[in-house]
Design an enzyme around this catalytic site. Structure first.
Site, PDB file in Angstrom:
ATOM      1  N   HIS A  92       0.892  -1.177   0.000  1.00 23.85           N
ATOM      2  CA  HIS A  92       0.000   0.000   0.000  1.00 23.85           C
ATOM      3  C   HIS A  92       0.922   1.216   0.000  1.00 23.85           C
ATOM      4  O   HIS A  92       1.305   1.721   1.050  1.00 23.85           O
ATOM      5  CB  HIS A  92      -0.881  -0.050   1.260  1.00 23.85           C
ATOM      6  N   HIS A 141       1.913   4.895  -0.916  1.00 22.20           N
ATOM      7  CA  HIS A 141       1.552   6.253  -1.344  1.00 22.20           C
ATOM      8  C   HIS A 141       2.703   6.780  -2.198  1.00 22.20           C
ATOM      9  O   HIS A 141       3.839   6.286  -2.117  1.00 22.20           O
ATOM     10  CB  HIS A 141       1.269   7.124  -0.113  1.00 22.20           C
ATOM     11  N   CYS A 179      -3.939  10.790   4.102  1.00 29.84           N
ATOM     12  CA  CYS A 179      -4.516  10.499   5.412  1.00 29.84           C
ATOM     13  C   CYS A 179      -4.561  11.799   6.199  1.00 29.84           C
ATOM     14  O   CYS A 179      -3.545  12.489   6.312  1.00 29.84           O
ATOM     15  CB  CYS A 179      -3.677   9.456   6.142  1.00 29.84           C
TER      16      CYS A 179
HETATM   17  P1  HMG Z   1     -11.943   8.377  20.215  1.00 34.18           P
HETATM   18  O1  HMG Z   1     -12.314   9.838  20.238  1.00 34.18           O
HETATM   19  O2  HMG Z   1     -10.872   7.912  21.140  1.00 34.18           O
HETATM   20  O3  HMG Z   1     -13.227   7.418  20.351  1.00 34.18           O
HETATM   21  O4  HMG Z   1     -11.522   8.038  18.725  1.00 34.18           O
HETATM   22  P2  HMG Z   1     -14.292   7.199  21.466  1.00 34.18           P
HETATM   23  O5  HMG Z   1     -14.524   5.743  21.542  1.00 34.18           O
HETATM   24  O6  HMG Z   1     -13.921   7.964  22.715  1.00 34.18           O
HETATM   25  O7  HMG Z   1     -15.596   7.878  20.837  1.00 34.18           O
HETATM   26  C1  HMG Z   1     -15.676   9.285  20.620  1.00 34.18           C
HETATM   27  C2  HMG Z   1     -16.950   9.569  19.845  1.00 34.18           C
HETATM   28  O8  HMG Z   1     -16.876   8.985  18.539  1.00 34.18           O
HETATM   29  C3  HMG Z   1     -18.202   8.984  20.508  1.00 34.18           C
HETATM   30  O9  HMG Z   1     -19.267   9.821  20.137  1.00 34.18           O
HETATM   31  C4  HMG Z   1     -18.351   7.664  19.788  1.00 34.18           C
HETATM   32  O10 HMG Z   1     -19.679   7.193  19.794  1.00 34.18           O
HETATM   33  C5  HMG Z   1     -17.942   8.020  18.373  1.00 34.18           C
HETATM   34  P3  HMG Z   1     -19.815  10.971  21.154  1.00 34.18           P
HETATM   35  O11 HMG Z   1     -20.226  10.230  22.392  1.00 34.18           O
HETATM   36  O12 HMG Z   1     -18.637  11.900  21.399  1.00 34.18           O
HETATM   37  O13 HMG Z   1     -20.907  11.598  20.357  1.00 34.18           O
HETATM   38  N1  HMG Z   1     -17.411   6.883  17.627  1.00 34.18           N
HETATM   39  C6  HMG Z   1     -17.876   6.509  16.432  1.00 34.18           C
HETATM   40  N2  HMG Z   1     -18.853   6.992  15.651  1.00 34.18           N
HETATM   41  C7  HMG Z   1     -19.068   6.361  14.488  1.00 34.18           C
HETATM   42  N3  HMG Z   1     -18.330   5.300  14.049  1.00 34.18           N
HETATM   43  C8  HMG Z   1     -17.352   4.787  14.807  1.00 34.18           C
HETATM   44  C9  HMG Z   1     -17.096   5.401  16.056  1.00 34.18           C
HETATM   45  N4  HMG Z   1     -16.197   5.159  17.035  1.00 34.18           N
HETATM   46  C10 HMG Z   1     -16.409   6.062  17.990  1.00 34.18           C
HETATM   47  N5  HMG Z   1     -16.638   3.742  14.394  1.00 34.18           N
HETATM   48  C11 HMG Z   1     -11.520   6.435  16.966  1.00 34.18           C
HETATM   49  C12 HMG Z   1     -11.119   6.731  18.403  1.00 34.18           C
HETATM   50  C13 HMG Z   1     -10.814   5.154  16.556  1.00 34.18           C
HETATM   51  C14 HMG Z   1     -13.025   6.290  16.868  1.00 34.18           C
HETATM   52  C15 HMG Z   1     -11.044   7.639  16.078  1.00 34.18           C
HETATM   53  O14 HMG Z   1      -9.705   7.902  16.352  1.00 34.18           O
HETATM   54  C16 HMG Z   1     -11.214   7.391  14.621  1.00 34.18           C
HETATM   55  O15 HMG Z   1     -12.332   7.272  14.130  1.00 34.18           O
HETATM   56  N6  HMG Z   1     -10.088   7.334  13.849  1.00 34.18           N
HETATM   57  C17 HMG Z   1     -10.122   7.032  12.435  1.00 34.18           C
HETATM   58  C18 HMG Z   1      -9.076   7.854  11.709  1.00 34.18           C
HETATM   59  C19 HMG Z   1      -9.074   7.469  10.245  1.00 34.18           C
HETATM   60  O16 HMG Z   1     -10.076   7.077   9.696  1.00 34.18           O
HETATM   61  N7  HMG Z   1      -7.901   7.635   9.597  1.00 34.18           N
HETATM   62  C20 HMG Z   1      -7.761   7.332   8.203  1.00 34.18           C
HETATM   63  C21 HMG Z   1      -7.816   5.880   7.902  1.00 34.18           C
HETATM   64  S1  HMG Z   1      -6.296   5.027   8.181  1.00 34.18           S
HETATM   65  C22 HMG Z   1      -5.359   5.328   6.781  1.00 34.18           C
HETATM   66  O17 HMG Z   1      -5.742   6.102   5.955  1.00 34.18           O
HETATM   67  C23 HMG Z   1      -4.097   4.527   6.586  1.00 34.18           C
HETATM   68  C24 HMG Z   1      -4.252   3.426   5.524  1.00 34.18           C
HETATM   69  O18 HMG Z   1      -4.678   3.955   4.287  1.00 34.18           O
HETATM   70  C25 HMG Z   1      -2.921   2.692   5.346  1.00 34.18           C
HETATM   71  C26 HMG Z   1      -1.735   3.644   5.110  1.00 34.18           C
HETATM   72  O19 HMG Z   1      -1.772   4.453   4.166  1.00 34.18           O
HETATM   73  O20 HMG Z   1      -0.797   3.541   5.872  1.00 34.18           O
HETATM   74  C27 HMG Z   1      -5.285   2.377   5.956  1.00 34.18           C
HETATM   75 MG    MG Z   2      -3.356   4.899   2.845  1.00 28.96          MG
END
Ligand code: HMG
Ligand code: MG
Length: 293
Positions: free
Chosen positions: A206, A208, A239
């Protein structure tokens, strides 16, 4: 898949769009997935079910999944960080999911707000639920070569994590050069170590394309037995928690390069061109030329 076939796992609706600052209408995302469904891909990462506060652009994941014209033999995948995301993905009808860890502690904190060890604990419950629902799980590891905060990442950290995620039940591990800084020699050093723990057929690249080495990194990975690479039409991607990271390597460029190297991808280059043109129009960019990058 025979030795001369290579799969391109299409990333543009998820990795490609997640970092876009301007909200892209749900209908446009659905149109992109429908165009991609005509290209010959077997796997399309369609959206993610992460916190909408963290990635507002993909908050409409359920509507996208509901709106696409599903084609047989295509797995419409979704990325999930926790059980909340898993439940949303199942409700939306995702065919498979991806869980995502990091080889760098600082990126793990920045991206999913927990340590690497905590992320693996979280994923355990997702894996149990996925087994119950008979949903295949792909594992991602970010920052496999270089992390802007931590510098060079030791290959054995990645190899151990990959082995652990395979043991947890992932069917494949996608190795992310998240910031697109790796050079082919570094990919070789990484894979030299990784394939001792996980056979190359279960690893995916993967890469970039920030530094323009992604195509060369794919070529460097082929001798290690890797036969799956993640890419995005039009080179979309980035990202939000890895500032400066450019897009995924362009699917059309990879397909063209692999065809030239004698590998079948099953992709229709004309249909890819149409999808790439539409994808790049969503960002006001022009598609990448059909050359290897
Ligand atoms: P957090 O703030 O620690 O989570 O985030 P939490 O459990 O304390 O929840 C906070 C709030 O988010 C709560 O809502 C939860 O209900 C809600 P509130 O009570 O404040 O209203 N919540 C959600 N809502 C919907 N769907 C969910 C969810 N989980 C919690 N699944 C968390 C922790 C993991 C949720 C956050 O950090 C997060 O969502 N991160 C995702 C970041 C992301 O998507 N990054 C990009 C993808 S990775 C990438 O691109 C790399 C990749 O391509 C490979 C590469 O290139 O290397 C894959
Ligand atoms: Mg990626």
């Amino acid at each position: 898949m025979n030795q001369d076939s290579v799969k391109i796992f299409e990333m543009s609706p998820r990795d490609g769009l997640q970092n876009e600052p301007v909200s892209i209408p749900t209908d446009a995302k659905i149109k992109l997935v429908n165009l991609l469904s005509k290209c010959g891909f077997s796997h399309i990462e369609t959206t993610s079910f992460v916190s909408p506060k963290w990635v507002p652009q993909l908050a409409d994941g359920d509507a996208v999944m509901a709106g696409i014209a599903r084609q047989p033999n295509i797995s419409y995948a979704a990325l999930v960080p926790n059980m909340n995301g898993f439940e949303r993905a199942v409700a939306a009808g995702a065919d498979q999911i991806g869980i995502f860890a990091a080889a760098s502690e600082s990126f793990s904190q920045k991206n999913i707000n927990c340590s690497i060890a905590q992320s693996l604990d979280r994923f355990e419950s997702v894996m149990v639920a996925a087994r119950t629902h008979k949903i295949a799980v792909r594992g991602y590891i970010s920052m496999v070569v270089y992390c802007p905060d931590e510098g060079q990442i030791a290959p054995r950290i990645v190899a151990n994590l990959a082995a652990r995620m395979m043991d947890m039940g992932c069917y494949e591990i996608s190795l992310g050069d998240t910031v697109g800084m790796a050079e082919p020699d570094e990919i070789r050093r990484l894979l030299d170590v990784c394939v001792r723990s996980v056979d190359g057929q279960y690893l995916a690249g993967h890469y970039h394309d920030t530094s323009g080495y992604a195509g060369a990194n794919i070529r460097a990975s082929l001798p290690y037995g890797l036969r799956c690479f993640d890419a995005s039409v039009g080179g979309l991607g980035g990202c939000p928690y890895a500032p400066g990271a450019a897009g995924n390597v362009a699917s059309e460029a990879v397909a063209h390069m692999l065809a030239g190297a004698g590998f079948a991808t099953g992709l229709d280059l004309d249909a890819l061109g149409v999808a790439a043109e539409f994808a790049t129009s969503l960002r006001g960019l022009t598609p990448s030329p059909l050359t290897s990058s």
